[in-house]
Design a protein around this motif. Sequence first.
Motif, PDB file in Angstrom:
ATOM      1  N   VAL A 119      41.629  44.122  33.584  1.00 45.70           N
ATOM      2  CA  VAL A 119      42.636  43.929  34.508  1.00 45.70           C
ATOM      3  C   VAL A 119      43.845  44.453  33.887  1.00 45.70           C
ATOM      4  CG1 VAL A 119      44.330  42.330  35.489  1.00 45.70           C
ATOM      5  CG2 VAL A 119      41.770  41.728  35.341  1.00 45.70           C
TER       6      VAL A 119
ATOM      7  N   TYR B 132      46.121  40.487  40.438  1.00 48.20           N
ATOM      8  CA  TYR B 132      45.365  39.375  39.806  1.00 48.20           C
ATOM      9  C   TYR B 132      44.367  38.753  40.717  1.00 48.20           C
ATOM     10  CZ  TYR B 132      49.601  40.880  36.844  1.00 48.20           C
ATOM     11  OH  TYR B 132      50.322  41.250  36.269  1.00 48.20           O
TER      12      TYR B 132
ATOM     13  N   LEU C 127      49.294  35.255  32.152  1.00 47.28           N
ATOM     14  CA  LEU C 127      48.386  33.920  32.391  1.00 47.28           C
ATOM     15  C   LEU C 127      48.724  32.697  32.330  1.00 47.28           C
ATOM     16  CD1 LEU C 127      45.081  35.817  30.621  1.00 47.28           C
ATOM     17  CD2 LEU C 127      45.916  35.846  33.103  1.00 47.28           C
TER      18      LEU C 127
ATOM     19  N   LEU D 241      41.282  39.117  38.630  1.00 50.54           N
ATOM     20  CA  LEU D 241      41.136  38.517  37.362  1.00 50.54           C
ATOM     21  C   LEU D 241      40.449  36.871  37.843  1.00 50.54           C
ATOM     22  CD1 LEU D 241      43.491  38.418  34.545  1.00 50.54           C
ATOM     23  CD2 LEU D 241      42.640  36.311  35.478  1.00 50.54           C
TER      24      LEU D 241
ATOM     25  N   LEU E 227      49.314  31.823  38.469  1.00 52.27           N
ATOM     26  CA  LEU E 227      48.389  31.901  37.374  1.00 52.27           C
ATOM     27  C   LEU E 227      48.026  31.099  36.245  1.00 52.27           C
ATOM     28  CD1 LEU E 227      47.468  35.610  37.091  1.00 52.27           C
ATOM     29  CD2 LEU E 227      46.131  33.981  37.952  1.00 52.27           C
TER      30      LEU E 227
END
Length: 346
Positions: A91, A180, A146, A183, A151
Amino acid sequence: MHRLHVKLNLLSGIRLEGHVLVAGPTGSGKTNTVKVILEGLAGRIPALVLDYHGEYACPRVYVPGRNLEFNMLASSSQPDLEFLVDVLSTVFQLTEPQWYVLVKAAKKVEPPFTLQRLVEAVEEEPARDWREFEVKQAVLRRLSILNEGVLGKVLNGREEPSFLFEDYCCVNLSVIPPKYRSLLALVLLRHLYDYFSARGESDVVRHVTVIEEAWSILWPRAYWEAPSIGERLFLELRKFGELLVAVSQRVDDVSPRAVRNCAVVLMHMPTQLDLERIGCRASEVELRRLCRGKVLVVEPGCRMRVLKVRRARETAGRASGKGAQRLFPKRAEASRCQLARGWSGG
């Protein structure tokens, strides 16, 4: 794998003996076909839909940041370095020095394993000069994504996401930035792998997962390159009783390794080139018959047949107003199938 039969209309259907690829351009009926397949499996087998565009209406819908939280690193007794680094490298396109810093820090993380502990471990990594400092900061900038926003809420929960694999549900990925979505999809597929591999191999289908925009996970790679994490999960999950339905606009957008491991390819409005991508051919006359609402079923050995796909109950029930105009186009708007037959709009 134990055969499952799913009807696409009142009379005919397909046998699901392995992974399925559903391909076709926008508006060709891919999503409707997948919904019909899911309706045929409802009440028989649990299913998970990785819904990239919020198009599915499941009995349970999980929305990241609202009712979906789990610990990204909760599935094993020790951090899975290969998985973690592979996902982040995929990613964020980590360089080799960044990869090295991340691996060193991950080895020092103590249980319970969480993303926050990983970030702290990277922060504690010593930097001998300004170059190593810049590398470490680059890794921290990527990890911070993250741990913040939607997220951050999703990936820093306490439990494993096993509740997603025990029922028929959807994960609405449309609320996450496109970059994302893959991901989160990869993370969920890895947890899915851990969940079913712990139960051992199976000849019976235990679970079905629909992967919308499969190109974002199963992108083509050169044959001499090692399989990506998405490819490895796609190839390995089958022996544990998992049936994957990959959805993509074009066959060549998806990894050839994944395509070769599909037992059935459902093609909407295909061209001759699309068929050649999977080693098959059909007459132009047959291809012209494939308008919206029909699908070309391609099985091993290039056995092909055309089926009409009924309208999914969910889609039919929601067809009103502007939505009905989109689902049931006016007669004056000639379809590809009508044009091929010389229809003039009268």
